[in-house]
Design an enzyme around this catalytic site. Structure first.
Site, PDB file in Angstrom:
ATOM      1  N   THR A  46     -13.245   0.591  -2.743  1.00 13.33           N
ATOM      2  CA  THR A  46     -12.500   1.051  -1.581  1.00 13.33           C
ATOM      3  C   THR A  46     -13.414   1.801  -0.604  1.00 13.33           C
ATOM      4  O   THR A  46     -14.608   1.948  -0.845  1.00 13.33           O
ATOM      5  CB  THR A  46     -11.318   1.937  -2.043  1.00 13.33           C
ATOM      6  OG1 THR A  46     -10.500   2.253  -0.926  1.00 13.33           O
ATOM      7  CG2 THR A  46     -11.797   3.212  -2.707  1.00 13.33           C
ATOM      8  N   LYS A  65      -9.998   1.763  -8.733  1.00 14.40           N
ATOM      9  CA  LYS A  65     -10.483   1.973  -7.372  1.00 14.40           C
ATOM     10  C   LYS A  65     -11.641   2.968  -7.373  1.00 14.40           C
ATOM     11  O   LYS A  65     -11.518   4.085  -7.890  1.00 14.40           O
ATOM     12  CB  LYS A  65      -9.364   2.488  -6.469  1.00 14.40           C
ATOM     13  CG  LYS A  65      -8.354   1.422  -6.098  1.00 14.40           C
ATOM     14  CD  LYS A  65      -7.280   1.950  -5.167  1.00 14.40           C
ATOM     15  CE  LYS A  65      -7.776   2.038  -3.744  1.00 14.40           C
ATOM     16  NZ  LYS A  65      -6.672   2.435  -2.818  1.00 14.40           N
ATOM     17  N   GLU A 124      -7.005   4.958  -8.699  1.00  9.15           N
ATOM     18  CA  GLU A 124      -8.262   5.488  -8.154  1.00  9.15           C
ATOM     19  C   GLU A 124      -8.951   6.494  -9.074  1.00  9.15           C
ATOM     20  O   GLU A 124      -8.311   7.350  -9.680  1.00  9.15           O
ATOM     21  CB  GLU A 124      -7.969   6.162  -6.802  1.00  9.15           C
ATOM     22  CG  GLU A 124      -9.207   6.509  -6.012  1.00  9.15           C
ATOM     23  CD  GLU A 124      -9.098   6.074  -4.568  1.00  9.15           C
ATOM     24  OE1 GLU A 124     -10.021   6.373  -3.805  1.00  9.15           O
ATOM     25  OE2 GLU A 124      -8.099   5.436  -4.196  1.00  9.15           O
ATOM     26  N   ASP A 170       0.871  -1.178   0.000  1.00 11.59           N
ATOM     27  CA  ASP A 170       0.000   0.000   0.000  1.00 11.59           C
ATOM     28  C   ASP A 170       0.911   1.232   0.000  1.00 11.59           C
ATOM     29  O   ASP A 170       1.208   1.810   1.048  1.00 11.59           O
ATOM     30  CB  ASP A 170      -0.880  -0.022   1.256  1.00 11.59           C
ATOM     31  CG  ASP A 170      -2.002   0.998   1.197  1.00 11.59           C
ATOM     32  OD1 ASP A 170      -2.289   1.505   0.102  1.00 11.59           O
ATOM     33  OD2 ASP A 170      -2.599   1.280   2.249  1.00 11.59           O
ATOM     34  N   PHE A 210     -11.735  -1.418   5.202  1.00 14.49           N
ATOM     35  CA  PHE A 210     -10.741  -0.589   5.885  1.00 14.49           C
ATOM     36  C   PHE A 210     -10.708  -0.904   7.378  1.00 14.49           C
ATOM     37  O   PHE A 210     -11.396  -0.275   8.180  1.00 14.49           O
ATOM     38  CB  PHE A 210     -11.052   0.890   5.647  1.00 14.49           C
ATOM     39  CG  PHE A 210     -10.455   1.441   4.371  1.00 14.49           C
ATOM     40  CD1 PHE A 210     -10.319   0.668   3.241  1.00 14.49           C
ATOM     41  CD2 PHE A 210     -10.015   2.756   4.321  1.00 14.49           C
ATOM     42  CE1 PHE A 210      -9.765   1.168   2.069  1.00 14.49           C
ATOM     43  CE2 PHE A 210      -9.448   3.269   3.156  1.00 14.49           C
ATOM     44  CZ  PHE A 210      -9.327   2.481   2.032  1.00 14.49           C
TER      45      PHE A 210
END
Length: 318
Positions: free
Chosen positions: A155, A131, A95, A16, A177
């Protein structure tokens, strides 16, 4: 073996980060980025050539300054993804603009544009995950583009109802998350810490994993946003875990026995009730979950904030 080596025997490890050197060191299968990580990485002079290339691409694409900026931003995100794909054997996640989180049509258009940039650079769409925030509109956009072979990473996912909606939409991968769920509960309870076995983020992801495996959904579960290695160890056996360089380093430096905690075969034998999610159910269940509602909104705001910082930096160069 250290904890990282053992974890890799149970789970696909994903980096990440926007820092390529970290990707090279820890040899993850995939890598994920987001606007915050790209903004941080863009401050490093080692990556200035990626910015220059994005600026040059935008200038050559159009003379309209208003159109140049979004083109430069998309190309920059793709440039980081392309560099990552030179290192990892698997996929890179890129993203969509967080400001499109409540606009299905615009998200679909942006996903197609991003994939187009990758394919123009000679990269197969199979190696890219788009994303998208796990809003109802984002999930519906993912459902559309998944049918076109554009695979998505949903996400900012904080609840089971988001996860079920994603699975029903045929999404390739979700990112619950874990750490941000923990943050909310610590603040809400007024406590400094919660043991990993009682961690609400760990419990939430475990429930989602078991639900998916019980009902045979092919959507992959990738735990994200960790605060400590204990959370990670409690999720050994998850399909994928995306981990920051700091925690990858700590896992690598820690000896001990790591036990597989999540097991698809065991999940298939569990008594779990199947739920049906339509838009009304989704919005109601999100409304009733203060943590998920607050953290989803906060995540969109924070990604937007860093995106705007990056835009201002790029605008000066155009």
């Amino acid at each position: 073996m250290n904890l990282l080596e053992q974890l890799k025997t149970y789970t696909q490890v994903v980096a990440d980060t926007g820092d390529f050197s970290s990707v090279e060191i820890y040899k993850p299968v995939d890598a994920t980025t987001n606007p915050s990580l790209i903004y941080t990485a863009s401050q490093d002079t080692r990556y200035r050539h990626l910015i220059d290339d994005a600026i040059d691409f935008a200038r050559k694409s159009t003379s309209d300054r208003q159109v140049q900026l979004p083109k430069a931003m998309d190309k920059l995100a793709v440039n980081f993804g392309l560099e990552i794909l030179k290192i990892v054997p698997g996929r890179a996640s890129t993203e969509v603009d967080a400001r499109l989180s409540f606009d299905t049509d615009a998200t679909v258009v942006k996903a197609r544009e991003i994939i187009g940039l990758y394919e123009s650079a000679g990269t197969s769409r199979e190696r890219v995950l788009i994303k998208i925030a796990s809003t109802w509109e984002g999930i519906k956009a993912a459902e559309i583009v998944e049918k076109e072979g554009i695979h998505c990473n949903l996400t900012l996912l904080f609840s089971k109802v988001q996860a079920v909606a994603c699975a029903e939409a045929g999404v390739r991968l979700i990112s619950p998350f874990v750490g941000r769920i923990l943050d909310w509960h610590k603040k809400n309870l007024g406590v400094a810490d919660i043991p990993a076995v009682e961690d609400p983020g760990v419990i939430s992801l475990t429930g989602i994993f078991n639900y998916y495996k019980k009902f045979g959904y092919p959507t992959q579960v990738m735990g994200a946003s960790f605060r400590n290695i204990d959370e990670i160890c409690e999720l050994a056996g998850c399909d994928l875990l995306t981990i920051s360089p700091t925690l990858l380093r700590e896992l690598e430096a820690t000896e001990g026995i790591l036990t597989k905690k999540l097991d698809a075969d065991q999940a298939r034998e569990m008594a779990i009730e199947k739920i049906t999610v339509d838009e009304k159910t989704f919005r109601w269940m999100m409304n009733e979950d203060a943590m998920a509602t607050e953290k989803l909104a906060e995540g969109i705001r924070n990604f937007t904030r860093d995106l705007i910082k990056l835009e201002k930096q790029m605008e000066k160069l155009l």
